[in-house]
Design an enzyme around this catalytic site. Structure first.
Site, short mmCIF file in Angstrom:
data_model
loop_
_atom_site.label_atom_id
_atom_site.label_comp_id
_atom_site.label_asym_id
_atom_site.label_seq_id
_atom_site.Cartn_x
_atom_site.Cartn_y
_atom_site.Cartn_z
N ASP A 16 -6.92 -1.49 -4.74
CA ASP A 16 -8.00 -1.15 -3.82
C ASP A 16 -8.93 -0.10 -4.42
O ASP A 16 -10.15 -0.16 -4.26
CB ASP A 16 -7.44 -0.62 -2.50
CG ASP A 16 -6.56 -1.62 -1.77
OD1 ASP A 16 -6.76 -2.84 -1.94
OD2 ASP A 16 -5.66 -1.18 -1.03
N ASP B 90 0.85 -1.19 0.00
CA ASP B 90 0.00 0.00 0.00
C ASP B 90 0.89 1.23 0.00
O ASP B 90 1.99 1.22 0.58
CB ASP B 90 -0.91 0.01 1.23
CG ASP B 90 -2.01 -1.04 1.14
OD1 ASP B 90 -2.42 -1.39 0.03
OD2 ASP B 90 -2.47 -1.49 2.21
#
Length: 166
Positions: free
Chosen positions: A144, A126
């Site tokens: 995402d 991330d």
């Protein structure tokens, strides 16, 4: 004797898989760039509310189960593969429904992007960090984002369909 071209009633699967592949490519290329540029935990402020930061997520969305003993890697990988099979089935059956299929293609690309991370690294990479003052939204990635946009489009498509049948 006349030739007839049969067009499957289900619509073509290839365009939707192509969209998923584009999502996967952008997701993986962005993660490779972040891995080559940042040390773990390092951050670079781009605006007063947005940073690039390298973090690892061993759990699911928002770090759910990230502190579990390791079983979650395989559980979320299996879940992603299962979702892939269901989505491919739905795309084959409903490929002619453009908005529905686009939403599924985005979700598929995002799910597979994160599955690739789990298989290669044991965690999801991330790097997008939005914040306001001292509050930080959990870091996320392009996969995402594709899943979220796909889910919003899926809900919109369903609401539109329900309203159209009244």
């Amino acid at each position: 004797m006349a030739k007839t071209l049969s067009k499957p009633a289900s619509g073509a699967l290839a365009p939707w898989l192509g969209i998923s592949l584009i999502v996967i490519l952008f997701d993986q290329l962005s993660k490779i760039a972040i891995l080559k540029t940042f040390a773990y935990g390092a951050q670079h402020a781009l605006t007063s509310f947005f940073n690039l930061v390298l973090v690892y997520n061993r759990g699911a969305a928002f770090g759910f189960l990230s502190t579990a003993s390791g079983w979650q890697r395989w559980a979320f990988t299996a879940l992603g593969i299962g979702a892939t099979l269901v989505i491919c089935y739905l795309l084959r059956r409903h490929g002619q429904q453009r908005l529905f299929s686009l939403s599924l293609a985005l979700i598929l690309g995002g799910a597979l992007g994160n599955v690739i991370d789990r298989l290669l690294y044991g965690h999801v990479i991330d790097f997008l960090d939005f914040h306001l003052g001292g509050w930080h939204f959990p870091a996320f990635n392009l996969a995402d984002s594709a899943i979220t946009v796909g889910a919003v489009l899926l809900i919109y498509d369903e609401l539109r369909r329900v309203r159209g049948t009244r």
